[in-house]
Design an enzyme around this catalytic site. Structure first.
Site, PDB file in Angstrom:
ATOM      1  N   ASP A 132       0.950  -1.129  -0.112  1.00  0.00           N
ATOM      2  CA  ASP A 132       0.070   0.055   0.091  1.00  0.00           C
ATOM      3  C   ASP A 132       0.818   1.152  -0.026  1.00  0.00           C
ATOM      4  OD1 ASP A 132      -1.906   2.066   1.392  1.00  0.00           O
ATOM      5  OD2 ASP A 132      -3.076   0.376   0.782  1.00  0.00           O
TER       6      ASP A 132
ATOM      7  N   GLY B 210      -4.647   4.992  -6.767  1.00  0.00           N
ATOM      8  CA  GLY B 210      -5.597   5.941  -6.227  1.00  0.00           C
ATOM      9  C   GLY B 210      -6.962   5.139  -6.773  1.00  0.00           C
TER      10      GLY B 210
ATOM     11  N   SER C 154     -12.382   6.099  -9.538  1.00  0.00           N
ATOM     12  CA  SER C 154     -13.878   6.521  -9.621  1.00  0.00           C
ATOM     13  C   SER C 154     -14.448   7.995  -9.587  1.00  0.00           C
ATOM     14  CB  SER C 154     -14.758   5.275  -8.787  1.00  0.00           C
ATOM     15  OG  SER C 154     -15.989   5.505  -8.854  1.00  0.00           O
TER      16      SER C 154
ATOM     17  N   SER D  78      -6.837  14.336 -13.801  1.00  0.00           N
ATOM     18  CA  SER D  78      -7.888  13.927 -14.730  1.00  0.00           C
ATOM     19  C   SER D  78      -8.548  15.020 -15.276  1.00  0.00           C
ATOM     20  CB  SER D  78      -8.939  13.099 -13.601  1.00  0.00           C
ATOM     21  OG  SER D  78     -10.053  12.988 -14.250  1.00  0.00           O
TER      22      SER D  78
ATOM     23  N   TYR E 265     -13.888  13.201  -6.466  1.00  0.00           N
ATOM     24  CA  TYR E 265     -12.866  12.607  -7.509  1.00  0.00           C
ATOM     25  C   TYR E 265     -11.901  13.817  -8.147  1.00  0.00           C
ATOM     26  CZ  TYR E 265     -10.600  10.138 -11.292  1.00  0.00           C
ATOM     27  OH  TYR E 265      -9.642   9.926 -12.246  1.00  0.00           O
TER      28      TYR E 265
END
Ligand code: 15L
Length: 255
Positions: free
Chosen positions: A48, A70, A73, A109, A134
């Site tokens: 992790d 990560g 979603s 993103s 997110y």
């Protein structure tokens, strides 16, 4: 050329693509994931990114990190993104700093700016306008990258990734798609561009219907080759007031 490139989240969709493609550009990879990584011939670490000892071990001898780990979603809750994306990204940047790693390529993103209305050509550093928790977590990672660049001299590229996949998954993606080949080309460019300080770049292919300016990526040496238009015949036309058409983040702006 950098020494070892550490890839976090190497077992994920983008990670798997990079594990396939980056060695062909001369990169030696070390792969880290909490899930098993199936990649013969590469050094792998299972665990992790919240495990500081493991991260310190993972960073040894590393010239650059590609941080993908990560939750991907857009419907993840605040609590999920807090742990996986916000805290996790902090842990990775901190471990990179401790180890003196010079460069981080960070998987941001389009959803960090999902509330950007469709326009003629949106620059890659269009202001943060998240469309979800997110998206907020990705904006945090961008801010962290800018901070580590300014404060510690780290070279950081934040990839505002559009819609990644072997094919565009829907009509919106005719504008936002990035193919596996272009993803590899983009990350390779960000790993090798000279004089990188901090840059946001769109992670998209050269889509005919694209409205995300590729100039920032091109300035780092990214030359996309693919175009979602090849799949346009399979997709419905979108109404211009459909959020999928009207907003960068698509229907996520309504979720
Ligand atoms: C993303 O950032 C997500 O991880 C992915 O699940 C898709 O929603 C993609 O963006 C997209 O906007 O198509």
């Amino acid at each position: 050329m950098v020494n070892i490139v550490l890839v976090t989240g190497a077992a994920g969709r983008v990670g798997t693509c990079l594990v396939d493609g980056l060695p062909g550009h001369g990169h030696a990879l070390r792969l880290l994931d909490a899930r098993p990584v199936e990649a013969a011939g590469h050094e792998t670490l299972r665990g992790d990114i919240h495990d500081t000892e493991l991260l310190d071990q993972a960073m040894k001898g590393v010239g650059a990190v590609v941080h993908l780990a990560g939750t991907p979603s857009t419907s993840a809750t605040f609590e999920e993104t807090l742990t996986a994306n916000i805290e996790g990204t902090y842990r990775v940047f901190e471990a990179a700093r401790r180890a003196g790693v010079g460069r981080v390529v960070y998987a941001s993103s389009n959803h960090a700016a999902g509330f950007t209305p469709r326009q003629e050509l949106a620059p890659a550093d269009v202001p943060v306008a998240p469309d979800s928790h997110y998206g907020v977590s990705k904006a945090y990672g961008e801010a962290l990258g800018r901070y580590y660049s300014a404060r510690y001299g780290m070279g950081v590229a934040a990839l505002r990734i559009g819609s990644f996949g072997r094919r565009p998954p829907n009509a919106r993606a005719l504008s936002t798609w990035i193919s596996p080949g272009d993803m590899v080309r983009l990350v390779h460019a960000c790993l090798t561009a000279p004089d990188l300080t901090y840059a946001e770049v769109w992670g998209v292919s050269a889509n005919t219907r694209g409205w995300l300016d590729l100039a920032a990526g091109r300035a780092l040496g990214y030359e996309p080759r693919d175009d979602a238009e090849a799949y346009a015949g399979e997709m419905p036309e979108l109404d211009h007031d459909d959020p999928e058409y009207a907003w960068l983040g698509g229907r996520v702006v309504e979720s």
